[in-house]
Design an enzyme around this catalytic site. Structure first.
Site, PDB file in Angstrom:
ATOM      1  N   LYS A 173       6.376  -1.874   9.340  1.00  0.00           N
ATOM      2  CA  LYS A 173       7.210  -1.534   8.189  1.00  0.00           C
ATOM      3  C   LYS A 173       8.557  -0.942   8.651  1.00  0.00           C
ATOM      4  CE  LYS A 173       3.198  -0.760   5.174  1.00  0.00           C
ATOM      5  NZ  LYS A 173       2.499   0.216   4.286  1.00  0.00           N
TER       6      LYS A 173
ATOM      7  N   TYR B  91       2.769  -7.211  -2.765  1.00  0.00           N
ATOM      8  CA  TYR B  91       2.015  -6.070  -3.290  1.00  0.00           C
ATOM      9  C   TYR B  91       1.646  -6.247  -4.764  1.00  0.00           C
ATOM     10  CZ  TYR B  91       2.720  -3.222   0.956  1.00  0.00           C
ATOM     11  OH  TYR B  91       2.679  -2.716   2.235  1.00  0.00           O
TER      12      TYR B  91
ATOM     13  N   ASN C 167       3.692   4.901   6.141  1.00  0.00           N
ATOM     14  CA  ASN C 167       2.562   4.719   7.066  1.00  0.00           C
ATOM     15  C   ASN C 167       2.746   3.570   8.058  1.00  0.00           C
ATOM     16  OD1 ASN C 167       2.157   2.664   5.283  1.00  0.00           O
ATOM     17  ND2 ASN C 167       0.075   3.246   4.683  1.00  0.00           N
TER      18      ASN C 167
ATOM     19  N   HIS D 135       1.406  -2.508   8.052  1.00  0.00           N
ATOM     20  CA  HIS D 135       0.534  -3.180   7.083  1.00  0.00           C
ATOM     21  C   HIS D 135      -0.423  -4.112   7.814  1.00  0.00           C
ATOM     22  CE1 HIS D 135      -0.876  -5.633   3.746  1.00  0.00           C
ATOM     23  NE2 HIS D 135      -0.677  -6.658   4.550  1.00  0.00           N
TER      24      HIS D 135
END
Ligand code: IDP
Ligand code: MG
Length: 152
Positions: free
Chosen positions: A12, A52, A115, A118
């Site tokens: 990301k 998403y 985070n 993915h």
């Protein structure tokens, strides 16, 4: 022969900005995942909304799309035996605070909204994501010379 499955993995924008591209790829490469495709791009909002789509009604969805669109990402396809379990083991939990120390999210990040990586969480979502991010001709078919040293 060991049956391998494909997974879509993306570093990301925060992973790219933290200069973790090489470090993250190293984990998959050294573990024995087989690289099938890779590209560096700034994903469009349209692509990210599709990616998403299952989360579209969640309150964090607009922020998630903005975050994912805020800079370039590294999109990859890797092949491995039992990719769902193996991917979870390598990435850790969605929330880095719940991730074990040896996992990518456990080592390199702190909050759920940043985070850094993915990974597909099912064979079906992997197929969907791979076809969304890659054209069929971008997936490279070749034999790894290490195959017989990775799989019994
Ligand atoms: P996953 O990435 O582990 O599959 P999902 O539940 O599919 O987790 O959520 C997709 C992404 O949405 C997460 O990786 C994270 O970046 C973001 N996200 C999930 N839950 C939250 C939240 O509560 N706040 C902010 N971002 C979230
Ligand atoms: Mg998910």
């Amino acid at each position: 022969m060991a049956h391998q499955e494909r997974t879509f993995i993306a570093i990301k924008p925060d992973g790219v900005q933290h200069s973790l591209v090489g470090e993250i790829i190293k984990h998959f490469e050294q573990k024995g995942f087989h690289l099938v495709a890779m590209k560096f791009l700034q994903a469009s909002q349209e692509l990210l909304k599709q990616h998403y789509i299952d989360l579209k009604d969640r309150p964090f969805f607009p922020g998630l799309v903005k975050y994912m669109n805020s800079g370039p990402v590294v999109a990859m396809v890797w092949e491995v035996l039992n990719m769902v379990k193996m991917g979870q083991m390598m990435l850790g939990e969605t929330n880095p605070a719940d991730s074990k120390p040896g996992t990518i999210r456990g080592v390199f990040c702190i909050q759920v909204g940043r985070n850094i990586i993915h990974g597909s969480n099912s064979v079906k979502s992997a197929e969907k994501e791979i076809s969304l991010w890659f054209k069929p001709e971008e997936l490279v078919d070749y034999k790894s010379c290490a195959f017989d040293w990775i799989y019994e």
